[in-house]
Write a protein that holds these residues in place. Sequence first.
Motif, PDB file in Angstrom:
ATOM      1  N   THR A  77       0.837  -1.203   0.000  1.00 57.27           N
ATOM      2  CA  THR A  77       0.000   0.000   0.000  1.00 57.27           C
ATOM      3  C   THR A  77       0.867   1.248   0.000  1.00 57.27           C
ATOM      4  OG1 THR A  77      -1.761  -1.150   1.185  1.00 57.27           O
ATOM      5  CG2 THR A  77      -1.783   1.262   1.255  1.00 57.27           C
ATOM      6  N   GLY A  78       1.948   1.207   0.752  1.00 64.42           N
ATOM      7  CA  GLY A  78       2.863   2.352   0.790  1.00 64.42           C
ATOM      8  C   GLY A  78       3.507   2.624  -0.556  1.00 64.42           C
ATOM      9  N   ASP A  79       3.835   1.551  -1.282  1.00 61.98           N
ATOM     10  CA  ASP A  79       4.408   1.730  -2.618  1.00 61.98           C
ATOM     11  C   ASP A  79       3.401   2.430  -3.539  1.00 61.98           C
ATOM     12  OD1 ASP A  79       6.767   0.382  -1.932  1.00 61.98           O
ATOM     13  OD2 ASP A  79       5.901  -1.572  -2.453  1.00 61.98           O
ATOM     14  N   ARG A  80       2.154   1.981  -3.508  1.00 62.29           N
ATOM     15  CA  ARG A  80       1.143   2.545  -4.402  1.00 62.29           C
ATOM     16  C   ARG A  80       0.830   3.998  -4.064  1.00 62.29           C
ATOM     17  NH1 ARG A  80      -0.466  -0.784  -8.007  1.00 62.29           N
ATOM     18  NH2 ARG A  80      -0.366  -3.048  -7.705  1.00 62.29           N
ATOM     19  N   GLU A  81       1.016   4.375  -2.822  1.00 67.61           N
ATOM     20  CA  GLU A  81       0.771   5.761  -2.434  1.00 67.61           C
ATOM     21  C   GLU A  81       1.794   6.718  -3.033  1.00 67.61           C
ATOM     22  OE1 GLU A  81       0.576   5.772   1.798  1.00 67.61           O
ATOM     23  OE2 GLU A  81      -1.484   5.005   1.860  1.00 67.61           O
ATOM     24  N   ARG A  82       2.881   6.168  -3.565  1.00 69.55           N
ATOM     25  CA  ARG A  82       3.900   7.010  -4.204  1.00 69.55           C
ATOM     26  C   ARG A  82       3.630   7.217  -5.696  1.00 69.55           C
ATOM     27  NH1 ARG A  82       9.464   4.274  -3.071  1.00 69.55           N
ATOM     28  NH2 ARG A  82      10.238   6.252  -3.933  1.00 69.55           N
ATOM     29  N   ILE A  83       2.526   6.628  -6.189  1.00 69.66           N
ATOM     30  CA  ILE A  83       2.235   6.634  -7.627  1.00 69.66           C
ATOM     31  C   ILE A  83       0.878   7.265  -7.895  1.00 69.66           C
ATOM     32  CG2 ILE A  83       1.891   5.180  -9.669  1.00 69.66           C
ATOM     33  CD1 ILE A  83       3.674   3.075  -8.327  1.00 69.66           C
ATOM     34  N   GLY A  84       0.798   8.081  -8.953  1.00 71.02           N
ATOM     35  CA  GLY A  84      -0.463   8.600  -9.447  1.00 71.02           C
ATOM     36  C   GLY A  84      -0.716   8.060 -10.840  1.00 71.02           C
ATOM     37  N   TYR A  85      -2.015   7.900 -11.185  1.00 65.46           N
ATOM     38  CA  TYR A  85      -2.355   7.297 -12.477  1.00 65.46           C
ATOM     39  C   TYR A  85      -3.574   7.997 -13.052  1.00 65.46           C
ATOM     40  CZ  TYR A  85      -3.830   3.635 -15.816  1.00 65.46           C
ATOM     41  OH  TYR A  85      -4.209   2.940 -16.944  1.00 65.46           O
ATOM     42  N   ILE A  86      -3.453   8.452 -14.308  1.00 66.22           N
ATOM     43  CA  ILE A  86      -4.564   9.038 -15.040  1.00 66.22           C
ATOM     44  C   ILE A  86      -4.861   8.122 -16.223  1.00 66.22           C
ATOM     45  CG2 ILE A  86      -5.445  11.079 -16.228  1.00 66.22           C
ATOM     46  CD1 ILE A  86      -3.235  12.700 -14.879  1.00 66.22           C
ATOM     47  N   PRO A  87      -5.937   7.309 -16.151  1.00 62.80           N
ATOM     48  CA  PRO A  87      -6.285   6.455 -17.290  1.00 62.80           C
ATOM     49  C   PRO A  87      -6.894   7.264 -18.427  1.00 62.80           C
ATOM     50  CG  PRO A  87      -7.913   6.233 -15.555  1.00 62.80           C
ATOM     51  CD  PRO A  87      -6.839   7.141 -15.013  1.00 62.80           C
TER      52      PRO A  87
END
Length: 330
Positions: A77-87
């Motif tokens: 979860t911590g790893d994913r919090e470092r990433i943003g995604y615009i589909p």
Amino acid sequence: MTSTPPAVIHSEGVALDFGNGAGIFDQTYSVPAGTILGMIGPSGCGKTTTCRVALGLLAPQRGRITTLGRTPTQFTTGDRERIGYIPQQFVLYPRLSVAENIQFVASLYGMAGNRMRQRMAELLDFVDLREARDRLGQKLSGGMQRRLMLVGALMHDPSLLFADEPTAGIDPLLRARFWDYFRQLRDQGRTLVITTQVVSEAVYCDYVAVMRKGRILAIDTPANLRRLALGGEIIDVTLADAEDLPRAMATLRRWDIVRSVRPSSNPEAETDLHVIVDDAREWLPEVLARLANQRPRIPVVSAAALEVSYDEVFIKLMRQDEQREGERRG
């Protein structure tokens, strides 16, 4: 001695074959921190799949990839919090207002209270949506919806942002504003991976990956991609007399700094030569001097470095790969 920090994304021989030629194949590339990587290619070439593998949404069948130093399919979860995604598609709630959509996204990251309100105000100003904060998502224009998605992707202040064709179908002015946003984010130290079919957007990127049929044909700076496609840089020379064309070409071909010389492909430019060198601006004075020192002198009307559009660069790289593909089959 200071060690070089690892790449934010590093892919080695990654492949994911969906069958019938669809998928991604033998992808090897790296994305340095604090840069914009643009992935450019036609629809269906694998740009979205490439991003989804780097995000851990799809697992490769072969090869190895790390994102932020971790195997994406094993993100915490911590790893994913470092990433943003615009589909590509609008995925927020059409019956919620702009502010309500943002509050919902913020709640997924545990944001609330003053921290959430302050961050939302900053980002609404950043994308010029403050006046629309109470408007329903379904009442927004396509461009405003994309800006709202950008706010949602940035609420948790990610260090890595993926944007999948964020400028598709929007007008040139809004497209330019998006790239202003992206470069501001890059200048703040973030790393961005942006896919696009708009070839001219290559100029905004630090690095560009040109894709075709799931493969990365080339990845380099925009300037180096132009050199790769053209075999160097072009000096466009206009002679005073078309009869001097053969002698000028013979003169310049004897010079080892010149990679090639050819008449202009423009049928109306009968006195024009294209001289291919490593660096057009550096060698232009020498080219003029060589022609002026011939006996008799070869008069030149004008000479300048030729700026070839990235559309033409893209087409050349595509055709070169098609030719290689035909040779392999033949």
